[in-house]
Motif scaffolding. Structure first.
Motif, PDB file in Angstrom:
ATOM      1  N   THR A 138      -4.833   4.534  -0.126  1.00  0.00           N
ATOM      2  CA  THR A 138      -5.833   3.481   0.084  1.00  0.00           C
ATOM      3  C   THR A 138      -5.208   2.107   0.334  1.00  0.00           C
ATOM      4  N   ALA A 139      -3.886   2.000   0.185  1.00  0.00           N
ATOM      5  CA  ALA A 139      -3.232   0.688   0.275  1.00  0.00           C
ATOM      6  C   ALA A 139      -3.519  -0.001   1.611  1.00  0.00           C
ATOM      7  N   LEU A 140      -3.311   0.725   2.711  1.00  0.00           N
ATOM      8  CA  LEU A 140      -3.509   0.111   4.022  1.00  0.00           C
ATOM      9  C   LEU A 140      -4.941  -0.411   4.169  1.00  0.00           C
ATOM     10  N   ALA A 189       8.770 -10.687  -5.206  1.00  0.00           N
ATOM     11  CA  ALA A 189       7.606 -10.265  -5.987  1.00  0.00           C
ATOM     12  C   ALA A 189       6.682  -9.407  -5.152  1.00  0.00           C
ATOM     13  N   GLU A 190       5.929  -8.580  -5.854  1.00  0.00           N
ATOM     14  CA  GLU A 190       4.957  -7.695  -5.206  1.00  0.00           C
ATOM     15  C   GLU A 190       3.579  -7.938  -5.795  1.00  0.00           C
ATOM     16  N   VAL A 191       2.559  -7.598  -5.013  1.00  0.00           N
ATOM     17  CA  VAL A 191       1.185  -7.575  -5.520  1.00  0.00           C
ATOM     18  C   VAL A 191       0.615  -6.208  -5.158  1.00  0.00           C
ATOM     19  N   THR A 192      -0.242  -5.677  -6.021  1.00  0.00           N
ATOM     20  CA  THR A 192      -0.847  -4.373  -5.734  1.00  0.00           C
ATOM     21  C   THR A 192      -2.105  -4.570  -4.890  1.00  0.00           C
ATOM     22  N   PRO A 193      -2.495  -3.550  -4.143  1.00  0.00           N
ATOM     23  CA  PRO A 193      -3.771  -3.646  -3.418  1.00  0.00           C
ATOM     24  C   PRO A 193      -4.933  -3.953  -4.362  1.00  0.00           C
ATOM     25  N   HIS A 194      -4.950  -3.291  -5.530  1.00  0.00           N
ATOM     26  CA  HIS A 194      -6.126  -3.489  -6.405  1.00  0.00           C
ATOM     27  C   HIS A 194      -6.230  -4.917  -6.936  1.00  0.00           C
TER      28      HIS A 194
END
Ligand SMILES: NC(=O)N[C@@H](CC(=O)O)C(=O)O
Ligand SMILES: [Zn+2]
Ligand SMILES: [Zn+2]
Length: 426
Positions: free
Chosen positions: A325-327, A249-254
């Motif tokens: 902006t992810a990092l 599974a993944e999660v987004t930065p936002h």
């Protein structure tokens, strides 16, 4: 290609600074006086980031992003590989489109662009696309997704899992029970009620994730859950993993930082699918990412035209920019909070996503003989987000004006510098 010497860098942010030589695209031993030098000044060296979930909009919406502009954004964000979602126009549901995307990505050459193939023809959920043909094409597709839409029919989902297992691929599901989200505009809760917005219940996500985990376990196939947004989904994943399901599974930065409190301005820059949830969800997602219940961060970078965002809430398209902006958001939410160290960042932004997609040349250890796909990060540098200055054509960032810590000093793709000091290396 000249050898490259990264001077004074700290792999995984650990120990004293070292010099790292790169020759012929591979990390090498020793040093070389002819090498091109990048001064690290003690910066953190990580394996290049891998994004399992990017919307590049080509073909079809080149007014918002192209493979070239998206590749620039990716390189500047520290990425060395991205997976381009299939919801283009025409849809990437056949070998011609996926081969085009892969070829264009190679021509641009700033990041490895791996096309995701659609699960069903036209993303319509009715008929399986030719997964085998896409897998065997020159694009070598190993991730399939109808993202933007849920593969809703359980029989089609089961067949897709069976085929993908035979192909050594993974199905990435946009988990949204469509009967529970008709007309939905915002997380179903207090804020939506107060603002008069139709609710998108957590159960619409959780019920599909639970169903798919059960199907994947039965078939013994690999399932990947896109953009996890609720506490309940994290609970389901924990249960499914404990019983041996091959689920990631993944999660987004936002979703790691923003909540539906943002919606009170009715500014559609905050509209996204799945919707921004509550602070309790944000806290649970951070914990789940830290403990491995959620494997990785994926941007769900979703550029949209001004006319599709600067309009009334209900007419606006969902989605936000994410590659550059992810990092900074991961540093803000996971590093500054002590939930992850730099090794942990390497795990969730590079190693795990590479492993999930079956990439053998990305997310590798920083060691002699390994491919030089790397990112150099100044952990203390700060910068202020300005949508107009980002490399994407669209400017729909929810982080406008926010000061972020952690800047990409350099990105290296197979020994070639793709981004340096905030600029694309031409
Ligand atoms: N995330 C979004 O809000 N939008 C995505 C589709 C998707 O990821 O579901 C898009 O393509 O714009
Ligand atoms: Zn989605
Ligand atoms: Zn998406």
């Amino acid at each position: 290609m000249k050898p490259l010497l990264l001077k004074g860098v700290r792999p995984y942010g650990e120990g004293e600074p070292i010099d790292l030589l790169i020759r012929d695209g591979v990390i090498a031993e020793g040093t070389d006086s002819d090498a091109e030098v990048i001064e690290g000044n003690g910066a953190v060296l990580l394996p290049g980031f891998v994004d399992l979930h990017t919307h590049l909009r080509e073909p079809g919406r080149e007014d918002t992003e192209t493979i070239e502009t998206g590749s620039r954004a990716a390189a500047l964000g520290g990425y060395t590989a991205v997976f381009a979602m299939a919801n283009t126009d025409p849809v990437a549901d056949n070998a011609v489109i996926v081969e085009h995307v892969a070829r264009r990505g190679r021509e641009v050459g700033l990041v490895d662009v791996h096309p995701v193939g659609a699960v069903t023809v036209g993303l319509e959920g009715e008929k399986l696309a030719e997964l085998g043909t896409m897998a065997k094409s020159k694009a070598n597709v190993r991730v399939f997704s109808d993202d933007g839409h849920c593969v809703h029919d359980p029989l089609i989902m089961r067949r897709a899992l069976e085929y993908s297992k035979a192909l050594g691929a993974v199905i990435a599901q946009h988990a949204e029970e469509p009967k529970l989200t008709v007309g939905a505009q915002a997380h179903e809760g207090e804020n939506a009620s107060r603002l008069g917005l139709q609710g998108w219940p957590a159960a619409a996500e959780e019920s599909i994730v639970a169903r798919d985990c059960i199907l994947a376990k039965q078939v013994d196939a690999k399932l990947h859950v896109c953009h996890v947004s609720t506490t309940g989904t994290a609970d389901v994943l924990k249960w499914a993993k404990a019983r041996g399901t091959k689920v990631s599974a993944e999660v987004t930065p936002h979703h790691l930082i923003l909540t539906d409190d943002r919606l009170s301005t009715y500014d559609p820059v905050n509209k996204v699918n799945p919707p921004l949830r509550t602070q309790d969800d944000v806290d649970a997602l951070r914990r789940a990412l830290a403990d491995g219940t959620i494997d990785c961060v994926a941007t769900d970078h979703a550029p949209h035209a001004v006319q599709d965002k600067d309009c009334e809430w209900s007419a606006a398209r969902p989605g936000m920019l994410g590659l550059q902006t992810a990092l900074g958001i991961v540093v803000e939410t996971m590093v500054k909070t002590g939930l992850l160290d730099w090794r942990g960042v390497a795990r969730v932004m590079s190693e795990k996503p590479a492993e999930i997609a079956g990439l053998t040349d990305q997310g590798r250890p920083i060691a002699v003989g390994e491919p030089a796909n790397l990112v150099l990060v100044d952990p203390d540098a700060t910068w202020t987000v300005n949508g107009a200055e980002l490399a994407s054509i669209a400017g729909n960032t929810p982080f406008e004006g926010m000061e972020l810590t952690g800047a990409v000093t350099a990105t290296v793709l197979r020994g070639r510098v793709t981004a340096l000091a905030g600029r694309i290396a031409e």
